[in-house]
Design a protein around this motif. Sequence first.
Motif, PDB file in Angstrom:
ATOM      1  N   ALA A 184     -43.958  33.825  26.990  1.00 48.63           N
ATOM      2  CA  ALA A 184     -42.722  34.445  26.486  1.00 48.63           C
ATOM      3  C   ALA A 184     -42.410  33.941  25.080  1.00 48.63           C
ATOM      4  O   ALA A 184     -41.958  34.717  24.225  1.00 48.63           O
ATOM      5  CB  ALA A 184     -41.561  34.150  27.437  1.00 48.63           C
ATOM      6  N   ASN A 194     -36.299  35.467  28.038  1.00 43.43           N
ATOM      7  CA  ASN A 194     -37.042  34.859  29.144  1.00 43.43           C
ATOM      8  C   ASN A 194     -37.540  33.449  28.812  1.00 43.43           C
ATOM      9  O   ASN A 194     -37.773  32.647  29.708  1.00 43.43           O
ATOM     10  CB  ASN A 194     -38.233  35.731  29.537  1.00 43.43           C
ATOM     11  CG  ASN A 194     -37.801  36.976  30.267  1.00 43.43           C
ATOM     12  OD1 ASN A 194     -36.886  36.949  31.072  1.00 43.43           O
ATOM     13  ND2 ASN A 194     -38.437  38.095  29.954  1.00 43.43           N
ATOM     14  N   ASN A 254     -34.188  28.874  28.655  1.00 41.09           N
ATOM     15  CA  ASN A 254     -33.397  28.709  29.865  1.00 41.09           C
ATOM     16  C   ASN A 254     -33.057  27.243  30.026  1.00 41.09           C
ATOM     17  O   ASN A 254     -33.608  26.380  29.341  1.00 41.09           O
ATOM     18  CB  ASN A 254     -34.131  29.266  31.087  1.00 41.09           C
ATOM     19  CG  ASN A 254     -35.434  28.567  31.335  1.00 41.09           C
ATOM     20  OD1 ASN A 254     -35.452  27.388  31.640  1.00 41.09           O
ATOM     21  ND2 ASN A 254     -36.538  29.294  31.179  1.00 41.09           N
TER      22      ASN A 254
END
Length: 153
Positions: free
Chosen positions: A44, A52, A55
């Motif tokens: 990603a 994506n 995080n």
Amino acid sequence: MSSSARAVRTAFRLAAIVLGFLPAWAFRFYIEPDGVNYFDIARAYLRRDWSNALNAYWSRLYSWLLALIQWTLHPSPYFESTFLHLLNFVLFLLALASFEFFFRRLLSLIMVFCPQLGDGEGQPERAWWMLGYTAFLVCTLRLDHLGLITGPI
């Protein structure tokens, strides 16, 4: 540093390198689900898919290192898990170097503030190194197995 302490350090360093490499190589084609997720996040990053890639759960540095490996070496899917294990082994070697730096500093502080614990009447320096390396090897090889990829070591 005495020659016996230097010999103990060299022997334990070689043992640590061998004991760290063996599980990394033996399990080179085994990958945990967490390792697959780290590869997905690294891909990603390479696709610039920030929604994506970023995080709060997965380690960014570990994913960046995997992305760097994929970007520079372009491993085939067959060898991706091998490169993942080799990355963990390199991180293990960095942890070993960090341990040696820390423990050398700790021993120098012990000798300054408690000289009676030095090579004289107290414990010889090689005994301190044996104790330190044993603790390091138990913590890194037993508690955080290099063959299992569940995240950065």
